[in-house]
Design a protein around this motif. Structure first.
Motif, PDB file in Angstrom:
ATOM      1  N   ARG A   1      11.836  21.088  16.092  1.00  0.00           N
ATOM      2  CA  ARG A   1      12.839  20.099  16.492  1.00  0.00           C
ATOM      3  C   ARG A   1      12.846  18.941  15.490  1.00  0.00           C
ATOM      4  N   GLN A   2      11.671  18.567  14.996  1.00  0.00           N
ATOM      5  CA  GLN A   2      11.587  17.482  14.020  1.00  0.00           C
ATOM      6  C   GLN A   2      12.363  17.816  12.747  1.00  0.00           C
ATOM      7  N   THR A   3      12.354  19.085  12.362  1.00  0.00           N
ATOM      8  CA  THR A   3      13.113  19.507  11.187  1.00  0.00           C
ATOM      9  C   THR A   3      14.605  19.366  11.443  1.00  0.00           C
ATOM     10  N   VAL A   4      15.058  19.785  12.623  1.00  0.00           N
ATOM     11  CA  VAL A   4      16.481  19.635  12.973  1.00  0.00           C
ATOM     12  C   VAL A   4      16.875  18.155  12.970  1.00  0.00           C
ATOM     13  N   ILE A   5      16.019  17.300  13.524  1.00  0.00           N
ATOM     14  CA  ILE A   5      16.297  15.857  13.545  1.00  0.00           C
ATOM     15  C   ILE A   5      16.463  15.335  12.113  1.00  0.00           C
ATOM     16  N   ALA A   6      15.559  15.738  11.217  1.00  0.00           N
ATOM     17  CA  ALA A   6      15.611  15.281   9.827  1.00  0.00           C
ATOM     18  C   ALA A   6      16.853  15.794   9.108  1.00  0.00           C
ATOM     19  N   ILE A   7      17.203  17.054   9.320  1.00  0.00           N
ATOM     20  CA  ILE A   7      18.405  17.621   8.697  1.00  0.00           C
ATOM     21  C   ILE A   7      19.643  16.911   9.229  1.00  0.00           C
ATOM     22  N   GLU A   8      19.726  16.801  10.547  1.00  0.00           N
ATOM     23  CA  GLU A   8      20.895  16.179  11.182  1.00  0.00           C
ATOM     24  C   GLU A   8      21.057  14.729  10.732  1.00  0.00           C
ATOM     25  N   GLY A   9      19.944  14.031  10.547  1.00  0.00           N
ATOM     26  CA  GLY A   9      19.987  12.638  10.130  1.00  0.00           C
ATOM     27  C   GLY A   9      20.161  12.424   8.639  1.00  0.00           C
ATOM     28  N   GLY A  10      20.260  13.519   7.876  1.00  0.00           N
ATOM     29  CA  GLY A  10      20.467  13.421   6.449  1.00  0.00           C
ATOM     30  C   GLY A  10      19.225  13.033   5.662  1.00  0.00           C
ATOM     31  N   LYS A  11      18.070  13.107   6.295  1.00  0.00           N
ATOM     32  CA  LYS A  11      16.824  12.751   5.621  1.00  0.00           C
ATOM     33  C   LYS A  11      16.192  13.947   4.905  1.00  0.00           C
ATOM     34  N   TYR A  12      16.696  15.134   5.182  1.00  0.00           N
ATOM     35  CA  TYR A  12      16.115  16.359   4.641  1.00  0.00           C
ATOM     36  C   TYR A  12      17.224  17.369   4.444  1.00  0.00           C
ATOM     37  N   SER A  13      17.234  18.025   3.300  1.00  0.00           N
ATOM     38  CA  SER A  13      18.194  19.098   3.048  1.00  0.00           C
ATOM     39  C   SER A  13      17.530  20.423   3.405  1.00  0.00           C
ATOM     40  N   PRO A  14      18.192  21.225   4.213  1.00  0.00           N
ATOM     41  CA  PRO A  14      17.588  22.491   4.627  1.00  0.00           C
ATOM     42  C   PRO A  14      17.553  23.491   3.485  1.00  0.00           C
ATOM     43  N   SER A  15      16.693  24.485   3.629  1.00  0.00           N
ATOM     44  CA  SER A  15      16.719  25.600   2.691  1.00  0.00           C
ATOM     45  C   SER A  15      18.072  26.290   2.830  1.00  0.00           C
ATOM     46  N   LEU A  16      18.421  27.049   1.831  1.00  0.00           N
ATOM     47  CA  LEU A  16      19.681  27.796   1.890  1.00  0.00           C
ATOM     48  C   LEU A  16      19.673  28.747   3.081  1.00  0.00           C
TER      49      LEU A  16
END
Length: 73
Positions: free
Chosen positions: A33-48
């Motif tokens: 869930r923390q990864t989704v939060i970071a991606i959604e918040g623009g703090k982390y770009s997901p892998s392809l």
């Protein structure tokens, strides 16, 4: 030099998918869930791979989830 970042529509897509929770999305794509939060918040770009999985969950093209934005400055 131009800066760039990735915008996303994950919050909007979750809302339109019956207010899907971040945890439900995380479970469906195999991340925390923390990864989704970071991606959604623009703090982390997901892998392809994760980006395609997110698009598949919402049954939309990748470009409807993520947009590449270049900025001058």
């Amino acid at each position: 030099m131009a800066r760039s970042h990735i915008k996303n529509q994950i919050r909007t897509l979750r809302f339109h998918a019956g207010e899907m929770t971040q945890q439900t999305l995380a479970d469906r794509i195999g991340v925390t869930r923390q990864t989704v939060i970071a991606i959604e918040g623009g703090k982390y770009s997901p892998s392809l791979e994760a980006a395609f999985k997110i698009a598949r969950v919402f049954e939309v093209p990748l470009e409807e989830v993520f947009q590449y934005v270049a900025q001058d400055g």
